[in-house]
Write a protein that holds these residues in place. Structure first.
Motif, short mmCIF file in Angstrom:
data_model
loop_
_atom_site.label_atom_id
_atom_site.label_comp_id
_atom_site.label_asym_id
_atom_site.label_seq_id
_atom_site.Cartn_x
_atom_site.Cartn_y
_atom_site.Cartn_z
N PHE A 91 -49.67 20.31 -3.76
CA PHE A 91 -49.17 19.84 -5.04
C PHE A 91 -49.63 18.42 -5.35
O PHE A 91 -49.86 17.61 -4.44
N ALA A 92 -49.72 18.11 -6.62
CA ALA A 92 -49.78 16.73 -7.09
C ALA A 92 -48.34 16.33 -7.38
O ALA A 92 -47.74 16.79 -8.35
N TYR A 93 -47.75 15.52 -6.53
CA TYR A 93 -46.34 15.19 -6.66
C TYR A 93 -46.11 14.13 -7.74
O TYR A 93 -46.97 13.28 -7.99
N ARG A 94 -44.93 14.22 -8.35
CA ARG A 94 -44.54 13.29 -9.41
C ARG A 94 -44.35 11.90 -8.82
O ARG A 94 -43.42 11.67 -8.06
N ARG A 95 -45.22 10.99 -9.18
CA ARG A 95 -45.11 9.62 -8.69
C ARG A 95 -45.62 8.65 -9.75
O ARG A 95 -46.43 9.01 -10.59
N PHE A 96 -45.15 7.43 -9.67
CA PHE A 96 -45.66 6.37 -10.54
C PHE A 96 -47.08 6.04 -10.11
O PHE A 96 -47.33 5.79 -8.93
N THR A 97 -48.00 6.02 -11.04
CA THR A 97 -49.41 5.78 -10.73
C THR A 97 -49.59 4.45 -10.04
O THR A 97 -49.09 3.41 -10.48
N GLY A 98 -50.28 4.50 -8.92
CA GLY A 98 -50.64 3.27 -8.23
C GLY A 98 -49.64 2.80 -7.19
O GLY A 98 -49.93 1.88 -6.44
N THR A 99 -48.44 3.44 -7.13
CA THR A 99 -47.44 2.98 -6.17
C THR A 99 -47.45 3.80 -4.90
O THR A 99 -47.05 3.33 -3.86
N GLY A 100 -47.87 5.08 -4.99
CA GLY A 100 -47.81 5.96 -3.84
C GLY A 100 -46.41 6.40 -3.49
O GLY A 100 -46.18 7.05 -2.49
#
Length: 366
Positions: free
Chosen positions: A352-361
């Motif tokens: 999956f591409a997990y829901r995350r804030f871009t650039g924070t990991g």
């Protein structure tokens, strides 16, 4: 000038911060960060404008709305305005103290999300170790306090075979209502669509489990079943019809007719920091873009169902055809129906591409 009836519901997305990273989340891929969130006084004004407009219900959502320290104050203010208050939560931040504060503020109802019935499945989807145990504890605290409880299970390829166990868990936990909601493919759900898409056989089995549970539990458990459009041949009305029953305020103040409308290109999204909620509802170009039936192309325009399904979902049409004005390709009469058939058959396993804030990991939670 035409005046439209008021919306029934306001979805108040207080924040995009969340401890979970669900790959089916309907939040946009570009998440609003904490520094762009509306302040408490802004939400107080929005609630007052919503009540004056004629809104009956407010659904506090996110992200995880309990990441906002001012949630009890907002619930109290909404309650003082005679708005029915519903909290849509992952439950992982619920404790006796936080729940007591919400109850004392006047909260009417809690909708508690579960990612699965198994710890392994829940942690794979939500990405948070120990989340299942905390959710189960939250459900028991809610029922012990006497608050009405709905459980929500989002169904997809990896958990569709466990619908019967989900319904059993809802009954065991004393929920009055349970939603078995197949993934809706917007935001992160669209990004992960091929990994989340259940097979036709899984859909049939899930439907059978719901039918049997309704017979078994009767009136002791209300079961709402949201089927996936991609396995259908007639579209559902988007949010009861574009600009007819629902409005959504995002964490940064954009006002939308549905939670996925930000994906539509070349339109202006009105903001509560610039316009009153009633003005946006009645007069904005966005809310009038797909209202009624005049905008519809053929075959929608001559269809006997056009004031039943209201042309289906504009964001789904955009996702599948690249054109938000196109006939929703879920409709068997659409000349693009084959793209839905192909998408429904494209499910496969993978990462999956997990829901995350871009650039924070990681996810922002506090």
């Amino acid at each position: 000038m035409t005046r439209f009836p008021p919306p029934m519901s306001l979805l108040a997305e207080l924040t995009h911060r969340c401890p979970l990273a669900c790959p089916y989340c309907s939040n946009p891929l570009s998440l609003d960060r904490r520094q762009s969130e509306l302040e408490t006084q802004d939400w107080v004004r929005i609630l007052e404008e919503a009540a004056a407009l004629g809104v009956l219900q407010v659904h506090f959502s996110g992200g995880e709305p309990m990441a906002r320290a001012d949630l009890p104050a907002l619930v109290h203010h909404a309650s003082s305005l005679n708005l029915y208050t519903n909290l849509i939560t992952s439950g992982v931040l619920i404790t006796q103290a936080t729940l007591a504060a919400l109850d004392e503020a006047g909260l009417d109802h809690i909708q508690l999300s579960f990612q699965d019935v198994t710890e392994t499945g829940a942690e794979r989807i939500g990405g948070l170790r120990g989340a299942q145990e905390r959710k189960l504890a939250a459900a028991r605290l809610i029922r012990a306090r006497g608050l009405p409880l709905t459980l929500n299970f989002v169904i997809h390829r990896e958990n569709a075979d466990r619908v019967a166990q989900m319904l059993d868990l809802a009954h065991e936990l004393g929920a009055g209502r349970v939603e078995i909601a197949h993934t809706q493919y917007y935001g992160w759900g669209l990004k992960n669509r091929d990994l989340l898409m259940p097979s036709a056989a899984q859909l049939d089995a899930a439907t059978d489990a719901v039918v049997k549970a309704r017979a078994r539990f009767g009136n002791s458990l209300a079961i709402d079943y949201v089927t996936p459009d991609y396995h259908a041949d007639q579209p559902k009305p988007c949010m009861g019809g574009w600009g007819q029953r629902f409005l959504n305020v995002t964490p940064s103040g954009k006002v939308l007719p549905c939670h996925a409308a930000e994906t539509i290109p070349d339109v202006t999204f009105p903001n509560v920091m610039e316009h009153a909620l009633g003005e946006i509802w009645q007069d904005s170009a966005l809310f009038n873009l797909f209202r009624g039936t005049a905008w519809m192309p053929e075959p929608c325009q001559s269809c006997a169902l056009k004031e039943i399904d209201w042309g289906g979902c504009r964001c789904q049409a955009l996702a599948l055809t690249g054109d938000a004005r196109a006939t929703d390709p879920v409709c068997a009469r659409s000349d693009r129906h084959e793209v839905v058939v192909a998408a429904a058959e494209a499910g496969h396993d993978g990462d999956f591409a997990y829901r995350r804030f871009t650039g924070t990991g990681r996810n922002e939670t506090g």
